[in-house]
Write an enzyme that holds these catalytic residues in place. Structure first.
Site, PDB file in Angstrom:
ATOM      1  N   SER A  14       0.818  -1.218   0.000  1.00  0.00           N
ATOM      2  CA  SER A  14       0.000   0.000   0.000  1.00  0.00           C
ATOM      3  C   SER A  14       0.852   1.268   0.000  1.00  0.00           C
ATOM      4  O   SER A  14       0.644   2.177  -0.809  1.00  0.00           O
ATOM      5  CB  SER A  14      -0.892   0.008   1.239  1.00  0.00           C
ATOM      6  OG  SER A  14      -1.564  -1.216   1.362  1.00  0.00           O
ATOM      7  N   CYS A  42      -2.251  -5.971   1.826  1.00  0.00           N
ATOM      8  CA  CYS A  42      -3.664  -5.594   1.708  1.00  0.00           C
ATOM      9  C   CYS A  42      -4.351  -6.306   0.547  1.00  0.00           C
ATOM     10  O   CYS A  42      -5.405  -6.913   0.710  1.00  0.00           O
ATOM     11  CB  CYS A  42      -3.769  -4.075   1.540  1.00  0.00           C
ATOM     12  SG  CYS A  42      -5.447  -3.527   1.266  1.00  0.00           S
ATOM     13  N   CYS A  47      -6.599  -7.086   3.645  1.00  0.00           N
ATOM     14  CA  CYS A  47      -7.928  -6.462   3.580  1.00  0.00           C
ATOM     15  C   CYS A  47      -8.835  -7.020   2.477  1.00  0.00           C
ATOM     16  O   CYS A  47     -10.005  -7.321   2.729  1.00  0.00           O
ATOM     17  CB  CYS A  47      -7.815  -4.955   3.330  1.00  0.00           C
ATOM     18  SG  CYS A  47      -6.277  -4.187   3.775  1.00  0.00           S
ATOM     19  N   LYS A  50      -9.719 -10.796   2.700  1.00  0.00           N
ATOM     20  CA  LYS A  50     -10.456 -10.926   3.955  1.00  0.00           C
ATOM     21  C   LYS A  50     -11.899 -10.462   3.793  1.00  0.00           C
ATOM     22  O   LYS A  50     -12.835 -11.153   4.146  1.00  0.00           O
ATOM     23  CB  LYS A  50      -9.751 -10.120   5.038  1.00  0.00           C
ATOM     24  CG  LYS A  50     -10.396 -10.281   6.358  1.00  0.00           C
ATOM     25  CD  LYS A  50     -10.620  -9.099   7.216  1.00  0.00           C
ATOM     26  CE  LYS A  50     -10.694  -7.732   6.711  1.00  0.00           C
ATOM     27  NZ  LYS A  50     -10.065  -6.780   7.613  1.00  0.00           N
ATOM     28  N   GLY A 175      -6.502 -12.240  20.080  1.00  0.00           N
ATOM     29  CA  GLY A 175      -7.710 -11.511  20.461  1.00  0.00           C
ATOM     30  C   GLY A 175      -7.860 -10.209  19.704  1.00  0.00           C
ATOM     31  O   GLY A 175      -8.738  -9.401  20.002  1.00  0.00           O
ATOM     32  N   TYR A 177      -8.109  -7.877  15.895  1.00  0.00           N
ATOM     33  CA  TYR A 177      -9.151  -7.898  14.865  1.00  0.00           C
ATOM     34  C   TYR A 177      -8.957  -9.020  13.856  1.00  0.00           C
ATOM     35  O   TYR A 177      -9.931  -9.592  13.356  1.00  0.00           O
ATOM     36  CB  TYR A 177      -9.293  -6.524  14.186  1.00  0.00           C
ATOM     37  CG  TYR A 177      -8.245  -6.181  13.139  1.00  0.00           C
ATOM     38  CD1 TYR A 177      -8.451  -6.484  11.808  1.00  0.00           C
ATOM     39  CD2 TYR A 177      -7.068  -5.535  13.481  1.00  0.00           C
ATOM     40  CE1 TYR A 177      -7.507  -6.164  10.842  1.00  0.00           C
ATOM     41  CE2 TYR A 177      -6.117  -5.210  12.541  1.00  0.00           C
ATOM     42  CZ  TYR A 177      -6.338  -5.525  11.216  1.00  0.00           C
ATOM     43  OH  TYR A 177      -5.405  -5.217  10.266  1.00  0.00           O
ATOM     44  N   GLU A 181     -11.960 -11.559  13.130  1.00  0.00           N
ATOM     45  CA  GLU A 181     -12.532 -11.607  11.781  1.00  0.00           C
ATOM     46  C   GLU A 181     -12.447 -13.019  11.196  1.00  0.00           C
ATOM     47  O   GLU A 181     -13.415 -13.518  10.611  1.00  0.00           O
ATOM     48  CB  GLU A 181     -11.790 -10.611  10.877  1.00  0.00           C
ATOM     49  CG  GLU A 181     -12.127  -9.168  11.234  1.00  0.00           C
ATOM     50  CD  GLU A 181     -11.330  -8.137  10.433  1.00  0.00           C
ATOM     51  OE1 GLU A 181     -11.744  -6.978  10.413  1.00  0.00           O
ATOM     52  OE2 GLU A 181     -10.289  -8.482   9.842  1.00  0.00           O
ATOM     53  N   GLY A 261      -0.372 -11.299  16.381  1.00  0.00           N
ATOM     54  CA  GLY A 261       0.325 -10.037  16.113  1.00  0.00           C
ATOM     55  C   GLY A 261       1.241 -10.124  14.905  1.00  0.00           C
ATOM     56  O   GLY A 261       1.393 -11.188  14.293  1.00  0.00           O
ATOM     57  N   GLU A 439     -29.842   7.111  11.737  1.00  0.00           N
ATOM     58  CA  GLU A 439     -30.623   8.261  12.223  1.00  0.00           C
ATOM     59  C   GLU A 439     -30.492   8.414  13.742  1.00  0.00           C
ATOM     60  O   GLU A 439     -30.663   9.510  14.281  1.00  0.00           O
ATOM     61  CB  GLU A 439     -32.095   8.165  11.804  1.00  0.00           C
ATOM     62  CG  GLU A 439     -32.853   7.019  12.407  1.00  0.00           C
ATOM     63  CD  GLU A 439     -34.288   6.928  11.867  1.00  0.00           C
ATOM     64  OE1 GLU A 439     -35.043   7.895  12.028  1.00  0.00           O
ATOM     65  OE2 GLU A 439     -34.638   5.894  11.259  1.00  0.00           O
TER      66      GLU A 439
HETATM   67  P1  FAD Z   1       2.642  -4.243   2.805  1.00  0.00           P
HETATM   68  O1  FAD Z   1       1.335  -4.036   2.163  1.00  0.00           O
HETATM   69  O2  FAD Z   1       2.797  -5.388   3.736  1.00  0.00           O
HETATM   70  O3  FAD Z   1       3.711  -4.361   1.626  1.00  0.00           O
HETATM   71  C1  FAD Z   1       5.050  -4.660   1.857  1.00  0.00           C
HETATM   72  C2  FAD Z   1       5.607  -5.367   0.627  1.00  0.00           C
HETATM   73  O4  FAD Z   1       7.031  -5.407   0.724  1.00  0.00           O
HETATM   74  C3  FAD Z   1       5.162  -6.821   0.518  1.00  0.00           C
HETATM   75  O5  FAD Z   1       4.573  -7.022  -0.746  1.00  0.00           O
HETATM   76  C4  FAD Z   1       6.457  -7.613   0.674  1.00  0.00           C
HETATM   77  O6  FAD Z   1       6.468  -8.790  -0.128  1.00  0.00           O
HETATM   78  C5  FAD Z   1       7.499  -6.614   0.180  1.00  0.00           C
HETATM   79  N1  FAD Z   1       8.846  -6.834   0.715  1.00  0.00           N
HETATM   80  C6  FAD Z   1       9.214  -6.998   1.999  1.00  0.00           C
HETATM   81  N2  FAD Z   1      10.568  -7.079   2.103  1.00  0.00           N
HETATM   82  C7  FAD Z   1      11.047  -6.947   0.836  1.00  0.00           C
HETATM   83  C8  FAD Z   1      12.374  -6.924   0.282  1.00  0.00           C
HETATM   84  N3  FAD Z   1      13.457  -7.026   1.053  1.00  0.00           N
HETATM   85  N4  FAD Z   1      12.514  -6.794  -1.051  1.00  0.00           N
HETATM   86  C9  FAD Z   1      11.429  -6.658  -1.849  1.00  0.00           C
HETATM   87  N5  FAD Z   1      10.156  -6.662  -1.377  1.00  0.00           N
HETATM   88  C10 FAD Z   1       9.974  -6.790  -0.055  1.00  0.00           C
HETATM   89  N6  FAD Z   1      -5.769  -2.748   6.870  1.00  0.00           N
HETATM   90  C11 FAD Z   1      -6.887  -2.016   6.694  1.00  0.00           C
HETATM   91  O7  FAD Z   1      -6.790  -0.796   6.564  1.00  0.00           O
HETATM   92  N7  FAD Z   1      -8.127  -2.601   6.623  1.00  0.00           N
HETATM   93  C12 FAD Z   1      -8.288  -3.948   6.737  1.00  0.00           C
HETATM   94  O8  FAD Z   1      -9.403  -4.448   6.684  1.00  0.00           O
HETATM   95  C13 FAD Z   1      -7.125  -4.750   6.927  1.00  0.00           C
HETATM   96  N8  FAD Z   1      -7.231  -6.087   7.017  1.00  0.00           N
HETATM   97  C14 FAD Z   1      -6.103  -6.842   7.169  1.00  0.00           C
HETATM   98  C15 FAD Z   1      -6.246  -8.214   7.253  1.00  0.00           C
HETATM   99  C16 FAD Z   1      -5.136  -9.014   7.441  1.00  0.00           C
HETATM  100  C17 FAD Z   1      -5.301 -10.505   7.533  1.00  0.00           C
HETATM  101  C18 FAD Z   1      -3.837  -8.415   7.516  1.00  0.00           C
HETATM  102  C19 FAD Z   1      -2.604  -9.278   7.699  1.00  0.00           C
HETATM  103  C20 FAD Z   1      -3.692  -7.058   7.414  1.00  0.00           C
HETATM  104  C21 FAD Z   1      -4.822  -6.247   7.241  1.00  0.00           C
HETATM  105  N9  FAD Z   1      -4.727  -4.859   7.171  1.00  0.00           N
HETATM  106  C22 FAD Z   1      -5.868  -4.113   7.004  1.00  0.00           C
HETATM  107  C23 FAD Z   1      -3.421  -4.160   7.312  1.00  0.00           C
HETATM  108  C24 FAD Z   1      -2.861  -3.766   5.953  1.00  0.00           C
HETATM  109  O9  FAD Z   1      -2.825  -4.876   5.108  1.00  0.00           O
HETATM  110  C25 FAD Z   1      -1.459  -3.191   6.148  1.00  0.00           C
HETATM  111  O10 FAD Z   1      -1.515  -2.148   7.093  1.00  0.00           O
HETATM  112  C26 FAD Z   1      -0.906  -2.614   4.845  1.00  0.00           C
HETATM  113  O11 FAD Z   1      -0.860  -3.596   3.853  1.00  0.00           O
HETATM  114  C27 FAD Z   1       0.488  -2.035   5.095  1.00  0.00           C
HETATM  115  O12 FAD Z   1       1.046  -1.585   3.893  1.00  0.00           O
HETATM  116  P2  FAD Z   1       2.618  -1.490   3.716  1.00  0.00           P
HETATM  117  O13 FAD Z   1       2.847  -0.771   2.430  1.00  0.00           O
HETATM  118  O14 FAD Z   1       3.237  -0.950   4.926  1.00  0.00           O
HETATM  119  O15 FAD Z   1       3.136  -2.989   3.614  1.00  0.00           O
END
Ligand code: FAD
Length: 458
Positions: A14, A42, A47, A50, A175, A177, A181, A261, A439
């Site tokens: 993201s 995500c 997200c 899920k 415990g 989210y 979920e 976590g 409402e």
């Molecule tokens: P990420 O999206 O984790 O992206 C990091 C990327 O870096 C990954 O693709 C990984 O492969 C890559 N990477 C890592 N190390 C390296 C490297 N050395 N070289 C190259 N690539 C690398 N958030 C919400 O807002 N709403 C929700 O409903 C929600 N539901 C979730 C459900 C679950 C099961 C989980 C696990 C998370 C959920 N989240 C939700 C949280 C959300 O997914 C994260 O907060 C968000 O994706 C964080 O974005 P980011 O860019 O920090 O990292």
């Protein structure tokens, strides 16, 4: 010195994708490096899948209600169909992310990156070094699994989406989210579901009314909750996994899932080689502009341990690109962020909990608990909750907590007036839309209870 790029982004999730697109849009020469799938947690295993599974699981509640509206439903569920359709959708989204990046001129490199210095990194598989004026660490996090005997027999949310078959029984430890979920997803799909959690109730940090309401909602859906207990060991028992609990009980499950976590992806990333400082809890330490202690290296998203939500990572990625590539220093305000739990009943909140608000001065608390109209033709007694917490003096809205169908959508919209420092009179000015659940938010009359000098008065 001339660098290969203006910006190298590590991680196409993201935060990284947004930063890369915006920086490239401002004319920077950008490459984004991803070791797994573009879209990150995500899109690929967070997200998006899920919420699709949440939709799938909710049909069972609807089928239960259907007869009271005159319907007879003979329903069957097929897990492989859901998994395959989910895969189709996230593959489509992954493609859209790649074309979005390439459309702005950013280069997408499929490899693992390891930092080798303040302006350099190595592509592990290609064994090639690249340099850039700036490096953005957007590597996200991974599920934490407790160090117990047999831990390899358990799964995490990463694997839960792609189980080959739907289990008959599942134990979920945690415990937060994610635990809650997945528990409602699996229970809704007909799986015998148990949560085990070391705390005294799910969703620590949320308002007590939401925690209690959700706990009751899980109970109503047949989800067993075992509190103040944790899993101490796993072992194979025929085709099942036997969990040993800290209270001495052993029990077999088809699947055991850890939702205990997440930890930042910093291992083997080479941050030490560039001298990037980590905080004591292992996250990358950044300032308000997402800059690390090394001026050429920034970090956004989950790896920085601020607020681990997709829209926050996106906002941080955008702010980074504005700051560095558009001469427009932009800091992200993390003070008022709505959050949702897509369990049953759906729960969402923004601002202070009642307990937090009560320590900030005199407050008024307005609560409506009612049977939503959807349930009124049936015997279902589940109630919806709306809770508004305001300052006693002036009525500024400090917190909003909703439980029931559509909670997340309502809180998202209420985030707008709350961001504008709205007070109760602003809410009251809106004429109600009837019949809706929302409402209730604009028709509260007297407080349900109040706090004066930190003391609750009914
Ligand atoms: P990420 O999206 O984790 O992206 C990091 C990327 O870096 C990954 O693709 C990984 O492969 C890559 N990477 C890592 N190390 C390296 C490297 N050395 N070289 C190259 N690539 C690398 N958030 C919400 O807002 N709403 C929700 O409903 C929600 N539901 C979730 C459900 C679950 C099961 C989980 C696990 C998370 C959920 N989240 C939700 C949280 C959300 O997914 C994260 O907060 C968000 O994706 C964080 O974005 P980011 O860019 O920090 O990292």
């Amino acid at each position: 010195m001339e660098h290969d790029y203006d910006l190298l982004v590590i991680g196409a999730g993201s935060g990284g994708v947004r930063a890369a697109r915006v920086a490239a849009g401002h004319g920077a020469r950008v490459a984004i490096i991803e070791e797994y799938r573009v879209g990150g947690t995500c899109v690929i295993r967070g997200c998006v899948p899920k919420k699709l599974y949440v939709f799938a699981s909710r049909f069972s509640d609807m089928f239960d209600l259907a007869p009271s509206f005159g319907w007879t439903v003979d329903a069957n569920f097929d897990w492989p169909t859901l998994v395959a359709n989910k895969e189709k959708e996230i593959t489509r989204l992954e493609g859209a992310y790649v074309s979005g990046l390439e459309g702005t001129g950013a280069e997408v490199i499929r490899d693992r990156a390891e930092i080798t210095g303040p302006n350099t990194l190595r592509l592990v598989n290609a064994d090639r070094e690249l340099s850039a004026r700036y490096i953005l660490v957007a590597t996200g996090g991974h599920p934490f699994v407790p160090d117990i005997p047999g831990r390899e027999l358990g799964i995490t949310s990463d694997e839960a989406f792609d189980l080959e078959t739907l289990p008959n029984s599942i134990l979920i430890e945690g415990g937060g989210y994610v635990a809650v979920e997945f528990a409602t997803i699996f229970a809704g799909l007909g799986v015998d579901t148990t949560i085990v959690y070391r705390g005294d109730c799910i969703l620590r940090g949320f308002d007590e009314d939401l925690r209690e309401g959700l706990d009751a909602g899980l109970e109503r859906r047949g989800i067993r909750r075992i509190y103040q207990t944790n899993v101490t060991a796993l072992r194979k028992q025929d085709d099942k996994v036997c969990a040993s609990f800290s209270d001495g009980v052993d029990a077999p499950f088809d699947v055991v899932m850890f939702a205990t976590g997440r930890r930042p992806n910093v291992r083997g990333l080479g941050l030490d080689k560039a001298g990037v400082k980590l905080a004591t809890n292992g996250v990358v330490e950044v300032d308000a502009y997402s800059k690390t202690n090394v001026p050429s290296i920034y970090a956004v998203g989950d790896v920085t341990g601020r607020v681990a939500l997709t829209p926050v990572a996106i906002r941080e990625g955008q702010a980074f690109a504005e700051t560095v590539f558009n001469d427009n220093p932009t800091a992200v305000d993390h003070s008022l962020i709505g959050t949702a739990v897509f369990a049953e009943p759906e729960s969402a909140a923004i601002g202070l909990t009642e307990a937090e608000a009560a320590t900030h001065g005199d407050i008024d608390v307005y609560i409506a608990k009612f049977r939503p109209m959807m349930n009124t033709l049936s015997t279902r007694s589940e109630r919806m909750l709306m809770k508004l917490i305001t300052e006693a003096d002036g009525g500024k809205v400090l917190g909003l907590h909703i439980q029931g169908a559509g909670a997340a959508e309502m809180v998202q919209l209420a985030a707008i007036p709350m961001g504008m420092q709205a007070n109760k009179a602003d809410f009251d000015r809106a004429i109600a839309m009837h019949p809706t659940a929302a409402e209730e938010l604009v028709t509260f009359k007297a407080p349900t209870h109040i706090y004066r000098d930190g003391v609750k008065q009914d």
